[in-house]
Scaffold this motif. Structure first.
Motif, mmCIF file in Angstrom:
data_model
loop_
_atom_site.group_PDB
_atom_site.id
_atom_site.type_symbol
_atom_site.label_atom_id
_atom_site.label_comp_id
_atom_site.label_asym_id
_atom_site.label_seq_id
_atom_site.Cartn_x
_atom_site.Cartn_y
_atom_site.Cartn_z
ATOM 1 N N GLY C 44 0.797 -1.215 0.000
ATOM 2 C CA GLY C 44 0.000 0.000 0.000
ATOM 3 C C GLY C 44 0.830 1.265 0.000
ATOM 4 O O GLY C 44 0.484 2.232 0.672
ATOM 5 N N ILE C 45 1.925 1.264 -0.738
ATOM 6 C CA ILE C 45 2.812 2.421 -0.734
ATOM 7 C C ILE C 45 2.183 3.608 -1.463
ATOM 8 O O ILE C 45 2.357 4.755 -1.055
ATOM 9 N N GLU C 46 1.405 3.339 -2.528
ATOM 10 C CA GLU C 46 0.811 4.446 -3.284
ATOM 11 C C GLU C 46 -0.112 5.280 -2.402
ATOM 12 O O GLU C 46 -0.125 6.503 -2.490
ATOM 13 N N ALA C 48 0.046 5.432 0.948
ATOM 14 C CA ALA C 48 0.848 6.076 1.999
ATOM 15 C C ALA C 48 1.526 7.337 1.464
ATOM 16 O O ALA C 48 1.723 8.294 2.214
ATOM 17 N N LYS C 52 0.396 9.745 4.233
ATOM 18 C CA LYS C 52 1.269 9.650 5.405
ATOM 19 C C LYS C 52 2.493 10.542 5.341
ATOM 20 O O LYS C 52 2.979 11.005 6.363
ATOM 21 N N PHE C 53 3.026 10.747 4.137
ATOM 22 C CA PHE C 53 4.318 11.412 4.022
ATOM 23 C C PHE C 53 4.206 12.710 3.233
ATOM 24 O O PHE C 53 3.382 12.828 2.335
ATOM 25 N N VAL C 61 10.867 7.027 0.717
ATOM 26 C CA VAL C 61 9.871 5.962 0.915
ATOM 27 C C VAL C 61 9.783 5.085 -0.324
ATOM 28 O O VAL C 61 9.793 3.861 -0.232
ATOM 29 N N ARG C 64 11.978 2.197 -0.990
ATOM 30 C CA ARG C 64 11.668 0.922 -0.334
ATOM 31 C C ARG C 64 10.639 0.113 -1.092
ATOM 32 O O ARG C 64 10.205 -0.937 -0.590
ATOM 33 N N VAL C 65 10.214 0.594 -2.270
ATOM 34 C CA VAL C 65 9.380 -0.272 -3.103
ATOM 35 C C VAL C 65 10.197 -1.483 -3.510
ATOM 36 O O VAL C 65 9.717 -2.613 -3.520
ATOM 37 N N CYS C 66 11.458 -1.250 -3.837
ATOM 38 C CA CYS C 66 12.292 -2.346 -4.314
ATOM 39 C C CYS C 66 13.732 -2.074 -3.918
ATOM 40 O O CYS C 66 14.235 -0.981 -4.129
ATOM 41 N N GLY C 67 14.393 -3.071 -3.329
ATOM 42 C CA GLY C 67 15.764 -2.869 -2.909
ATOM 43 C C GLY C 67 16.762 -2.958 -4.035
ATOM 44 O O GLY C 67 17.854 -2.425 -3.951
ATOM 45 N N GLN C 149 20.207 0.016 0.303
ATOM 46 C CA GLN C 149 19.297 1.172 0.255
ATOM 47 C C GLN C 149 20.136 2.433 0.374
ATOM 48 O O GLN C 149 20.572 2.804 1.451
ATOM 49 N N LYS C 361 3.962 -3.380 -5.030
ATOM 50 C CA LYS C 361 4.117 -2.113 -4.311
ATOM 51 C C LYS C 361 3.634 -2.196 -2.874
ATOM 52 O O LYS C 361 2.645 -1.635 -2.501
#
Lengths: 177, 115, 361
Positions: C44-46, C48, C52-53, C61, C64-67, C149, C361
């Motif tokens: 649920g990054i989209e 957030a 949230k940010f 942020v 951190r979808v993909c390392g 990262q 994501k």
């Protein structure tokens, strides 16, 4: 005769599960198995089968869909087993904390023995964590050897308690007597 | 970026006449929550071997309306369509729910009215 | 009577780094249809990003979808915000961004090659490539301070300057990597047992690549000229010696050769950058709040990455849409599996270099 306890200590096998991580910690686990860091010198092999594994490496903050698989894999592993949480988001949820599909860390579902911090956790830390886990594994193997004894506990009202579940407590009483 | 407004009924015909599979590729479908129960749907295309040539077809719909499917023209649209169904709770022809979300997880996370 | 059997692969499997579940319907050894479940990693990054940010934190942020392609994610987002704010960053910052982008590509491609070998049963090659990959990880750590990262890219420039000792170390290590990669080139083209596992397996024709909108090394191995580095102007890729690498066969071997050639090209680009690094500041302060919408594309190690960002003049954004390379390639993946032997499935899957944490994501 096979001395399983000795072999387990010399060659613990790893089960790795990604419960929603960003791949950062996963590639660091791969890197720590590769020649430079060489985790395999401790006899560690990465295996895909929960039924043959001793150490459970989990990465990721546990997404909603992967939580059942996580618990399923944990229950399929034979005793004694050690769980290691690799990475900040596995320990607490990290940057993903409070997102709607995230369960904020694995200790909500399974008991964790070693926490490894870092985003992403470096191979040195992962090696330290696994060495620590080996100690815990040895301790747990010893615990398992204690015989099952039923006894009457002073505090519970005539209740009968399995000895292994309160092993530490029983040890203390034994010493006093 | 070139934006072209189309109506919901004509979007299939517009894309059909525009899309040449040797020249363009579909980047993605995108949704945008506008207000209570309204959203914008975008079809974003990009041209092969051209400097940043992006064409966006967009239309505004109510959340209750059904978006026509373009999978028969562009097979790769299927995954974007399933995502938009999950994320906005709209209906798309022939796309079912459940790519990311389960029955008991949060529904329509991006639709704006579920906050 | 039913003649087919269903074989599941995943969600936990030794050949998978990430949870994805495939259900192969097989007739004898042949796969006749594939069903996949890619939603295990959905966080649920989209959402957030918009609730949230604030916009200046989102760059860290989305990393951190993909390392593996963290740098491309934060770079694409940052480029979109810079487009909306309307500032221009210094040339040195641009060159340093390309440097890290290409180093990231080198290590990601090496990981993919080693993983393909492992899944084809060539464990020794896996160990060799993983051992040599540490040379790249070492210089990434020197350059940015972290191995995976990086958090190197900031809105307005980069976070850390490069010293002459680090530059020298990068040149030395890359020279070493180049020699090793030339060695793999020999192994991948001439090793007979590898050719049995890789040649003519998992082929994608050029027409299918067009039709299914394949991207990245998958499409370039089939002869489709799609590389976003050729199609964008934010970063000066052509100045530092970018050449598109394609192949015509479309099988696993072709993908490996394309990746090896891209590693060599990336190393050349890094060397060019370090020999002609311009003087100047690495950071420009950009003022204001993002307003309007922007679409930005970049070439991640796996293909085309797209960010759509819409701002409304405040610190919180209206929408961040992330289209990741693996997400767009899933129809092509399913198409390739059909008609192959089940025994080859793990190697084919590894040759796609799938990134599920990007996808969901």
């Amino acid at each position: 005769m096979f001395d399983l306890k000795k072999y387990r200590k010399k060659s613990p096998w790893i089960l790795h599960y990604n419960a929603g991580s960003c791949n950062g910690c996963d590639i660091e686990i791969l890197a720590s198995l590769s020649p430079k860091y060489d985790l395999e010198r401790f006899g560690v092999i990465n295996t895909g089968n929960p039924k043959q594994s001793d150490i459970f490496l989990v990465t990721g903050p546990v997404t909603y869909r992967s939580r059942e698989r996580l618990v399923e894999l944990y229950t399929q592993m034979p005793e004694p087993k050690v769980v290691i949480a690799v990475g900040s988001c596995t320990c607490t949820g990290g940057v993903f904390r409070d997102m709607y599909n995230v369960e904020d860390g694995i200790d909500r579902y399974i008991p964790v023995d070693v926490y490894i911090a870092g985003c992403a956790a470096s191979p040195e830390l992962i090696i330290d964590g696994i060495v620590k886990a080996l100690e815990i594994l040895e301790q747990k193997s010893k615990e398992m050897e204690k015989p099952h004894k039923l006894f009457r506990e002073a505090t519970s009202e005539g209740g009968i308690v399995n000895r292994r579940h309160s092993a530490l407590k029983v040890g203390e009483i034994d010493e006093e007597n | 970026m070139k934006k072209i407004k189309v109506s919901l009924e004509s979007v299939r015909d517009e894309i059909k006449s525009f899309y040449d599979y040797k020249q363009w590729h579909l980047l993605t479908l995108n949704g945008l929550a506008l207000a209570e129960n309204k959203m914008e749907v975008q079809w974003i295309f990009s041209k092969y071997e051209a400097m940043d040539e992006i064409v966006v077809y967009y239309t505004e719909i109510e959340n209750t309306e059904t978006i026509p499917s373009i999978v028969d023209m562009i097979p790769s649209a299927i995954i974007s369509q399933r995502e938009i169904v999950d994320m906005f709770g709209v209906k798309v022809d022939g796309s079912e729910k459940g790519l990311y979300l389960d029955e008991d997880s949060m529904q329509r996370p991006l639709s704006g009215c579920s906050i | 009577m039913k003649k087919t059997i269903n074989i599941p692969l995943g969600s936990q499997h030794i050949s998978l780094l990430e949870p994805v579940r495939f259900k192969f319907e097989c007739e004898n050894e042949k796969i006749i249809s594939v069903d996949s479940d890619v939603g295990f990693v959905h966080r649920g990054i989209e959402r957030a990003c918009t609730t949230k940010f604030k916009f200046d934190a989102i760059g860290y942020v989305v990393a951190r979808v993909c390392g593996l392609c963290a740098i491309t994610h934060s770079l694409s987002y940052t480029a979109a915000i810079e487009k909306l704010l309307g500032g221009e960053i210094t040339k040195k910052a641009k060159y340093l961004r390309i440097l890290l982008l290409e180093l990231d590509r080198v290590h990601s491609h090496m990981l993919c090659l080693s993983h393909t070998c492992e899944n084809a049963g060539f464990e020794a090659m896996f160990m060799r490539i993983m051992g040599d990959r540490e040379l790249v990880m070492e210089i990434q750590e020197l350059l940015t301070g972290n191995r995976v990262q990086f958090d190197y890219i900031n809105i307005g420039g980069v976070n850390r300057d490069i010293s002459s000792e680090v530059a020298q170390k990068i040149v030395n290590n890359l020279y070493e990597v180049k020699q090793r990669v030339l060695g793999y080139m020999d192994e991948f083209t001439n090793n007979w047992s590898l050719s049995l596992k890789f040649k003519t397996i998992g082929a994608l024709s050029l027409d299918d690549a067009y039709r299914l909108n394949a991207i990245g090394p998958l499409a370039r191995a089939s002869g489709l000229n799609i590389d976003v580095r050729n199609e964008i102007g934010y970063l000066p890729f052509s100045e530092v010696g970018f050449v598109m690498q394609t192949h015509s066969e479309g099988d696993i071997n072709a993908r490996n050769i394309v990746r090896l050639n891209e590693i060599l090209n990336s190393i050349l680009m890094c060397e060019n950058i370090l020999s002609g690094l311009p003087e100047g500041e690495i950071f420009t302060k950009l003022k204001g709040k993002p307003n309007g919408e922007a679409v930005v594309r970049f070439e991640a190690p796996r293909g085309e990455l797209m960010y759509y960002v819409k701002g409304n003049g405040s610190a919180m954004l209206d929408r961040v849409r992330i289209k990741t390379p693996t997400f767009a390639s899933i129809p092509a993946f399913s198409h390739i599996f059909v008609g192959e032997n089940y025994a080859d499935a793990p190697a084919i899957l590894a040759s796609f270099d799938p990134c599920l944490s990007c996808t969901a994501k």
